[in-house]
Design an enzyme around this catalytic site. Sequence first.
Site, PDB file in Angstrom:
ATOM      1  N   VAL A  25       0.913  -1.209  -0.034  1.00 48.77           N
ATOM      2  CA  VAL A  25      -0.065   0.081   0.002  1.00 48.77           C
ATOM      3  C   VAL A  25       0.769   1.139  -0.044  1.00 48.77           C
ATOM      4  O   VAL A  25       0.543   2.224  -1.065  1.00 48.77           O
ATOM      5  CB  VAL A  25      -0.980   0.141   0.994  1.00 48.77           C
ATOM      6  N   ILE A 127       3.463 -20.824   5.179  1.00 43.93           N
ATOM      7  CA  ILE A 127       4.424 -21.306   6.334  1.00 43.93           C
ATOM      8  C   ILE A 127       5.092 -22.577   5.797  1.00 43.93           C
ATOM      9  O   ILE A 127       5.917 -22.921   6.461  1.00 43.93           O
ATOM     10  CB  ILE A 127       3.589 -21.412   7.544  1.00 43.93           C
ATOM     11  N   ASP A 128       4.577 -23.221   4.859  1.00 42.75           N
ATOM     12  CA  ASP A 128       5.032 -24.593   4.387  1.00 42.75           C
ATOM     13  C   ASP A 128       6.346 -24.610   3.761  1.00 42.75           C
ATOM     14  O   ASP A 128       7.013 -25.475   3.515  1.00 42.75           O
ATOM     15  CB  ASP A 128       4.150 -25.129   3.350  1.00 42.75           C
TER      16      ASP A 128
HETATM   17  O1  F6P Z   1      -0.649 -24.182   3.420  1.00 41.81           O
HETATM   18  C1  F6P Z   1      -0.432 -23.897   4.740  1.00 41.81           C
HETATM   19  C2  F6P Z   1      -1.383 -24.909   5.774  1.00 41.81           C
HETATM   20  O2  F6P Z   1      -1.123 -24.183   6.933  1.00 41.81           O
HETATM   21  C3  F6P Z   1      -0.684 -26.314   5.533  1.00 41.81           C
HETATM   22  O3  F6P Z   1       0.423 -26.545   6.514  1.00 41.81           O
HETATM   23  C4  F6P Z   1      -1.927 -27.202   6.003  1.00 41.81           C
HETATM   24  O4  F6P Z   1      -1.849 -28.283   5.618  1.00 41.81           O
HETATM   25  C5  F6P Z   1      -3.006 -26.368   5.670  1.00 41.81           C
HETATM   26  O5  F6P Z   1      -2.512 -25.024   5.475  1.00 41.81           O
HETATM   27  C6  F6P Z   1      -4.432 -26.147   6.631  1.00 41.81           C
HETATM   28  O6  F6P Z   1      -5.352 -25.663   5.946  1.00 41.81           O
HETATM   29  P1  F6P Z   1      -6.319 -24.957   6.370  1.00 41.81           P
HETATM   30  O7  F6P Z   1      -6.119 -23.942   7.369  1.00 41.81           O
HETATM   31  O8  F6P Z   1      -7.514 -24.711   5.336  1.00 41.81           O
HETATM   32  O9  F6P Z   1      -7.032 -25.877   7.458  1.00 41.81           O
END
Ligand code: F6P
Length: 324
Positions: A25, A127-128
Site C-alpha cells: 500500500v 508457512i509450508d
Molecule cells: O498451507 C499452509 C497450511 O497451514 C498447511 O500447512 C496446512 O496443511 C493447511 O494450510 C491447513 O489448511 P486450513 O487452514 O485450510 O485448515
Amino acid sequence: MLKRIAVLTSGGDAPGMNAAIRAIVRVGLSNGAEVFGVRDGYAGLIEGSFRSMGDRDVGGILQQGGTILGSARSVEFRTIEGRQRALEQLAKQGIEGLVVIGGNGSQTGAHALNQMGFPTIGVASTIDNDLIGSDITIGVDTALNIALEAIDRLKVTASSHHRAFLIEVMGRDCGYLALMAALAGGAEAVVLPEIKTTVEAVKDQLVENFARGKSNGIVVVAEGATPTLEELMAYFKTDSPTVGYEIRATTLGHVQRGGAPTAFDRILATTLGAGAVEKLIKGERGVVVGRIENKLITTPYEQVIGRTKGIKPEIYALAKQLAR
Ligand code: F6P
C-alpha cells in the site's frame, strides 16, 4: 505505469502477510498509484469486495499476525466462470493490476488471471516453504519458532516423566517445517511426506534411544506424513510397553499460523511486498517475487506452478545422524 492496483491475501494465512500489505500500500501510494485491498482473497474478488487503502489503513499492522484483508480458499475461483466474474469486477473498478500474496494454490490462481490477460504478480507467502521462487517464504520463520517453543516445552515435561512425545506440525504435502523443527529441536526422529517410513522404524528409533539412556524421546511428524500421527498412535497404543517410554501425542495445528511475525518475517515480507508492487506498477507481470541467495528475484509463474521445492536430503541425514 499502472495507476490503479489491488492486493489480496489468499490460502492459509501466514505471519508477515500484514507487513507485506503495508509495504504494498505505502510503496504503491508513494509511486502515485491508487491501491485497493480485496477482502477474503479470491472469494472477495468474485464478489467485488474492494476497499480503497490509504497510509493510515495499514498503520499498526506490521507487528500483527494474520491478514487484515482476510483470506479464503475459494472453490468458485477454480472454475472459468468464477475467474471471469473476478475479471469483470476488476474491470468495473478500473483496476489495472493485482498483487497476490500467498502460496502454491494462490499463485496458480494469479497465473490463470495473468493468462486471461490481466496483469498479476505474486508475493511468496506460505508457512509450508514449498513454493518455488523463494529460498524462504513469508511466515516460515515465525511458524518454525512457534513449533520450536512447543517442542522445547514438551521436551521438559517428557524428561520429567520419561516419555516420548509425537508432535504433529503443519505441512500437508511438505515436510520442511517438520524437518527444520526436528533439526533445531533436537528430535530423535522425524516423519515426513517426502520420505516414507514405517511405524516399526519409528518404534526402533525410540527403543534405541531409550537404550542409550535418553530421558525423553521427541518425534516430529508432519501433518501429511506416512505414517500419520494417528497411525503411529494406534500402533503405540497396542505396542508401547516394549518401547520403554510412555507415549503421548500433541498436535500443534493452526497455533503455528498465529502470533506476531518475527523480525525476519517482517523484513522479508516488507522487502518482497515493496519489490512486487514496484515491479507491477512498472509493467512487470506473470512472476512470483521471492528471495533467493539473499537477492530479490522474480521467477515466471510457469516455473512455479504445479511444482514444489521439496526437502534437502542432506538435512534429513544430518537430523538422523544427530539423534544419538
Ligand atoms: O498451507 C499452509 C497450511 O497451514 C498447511 O500447512 C496446512 O496443511 C493447511 O494450510 C491447513 O489448511 P486450513 O487452514 O485450510 O485448515
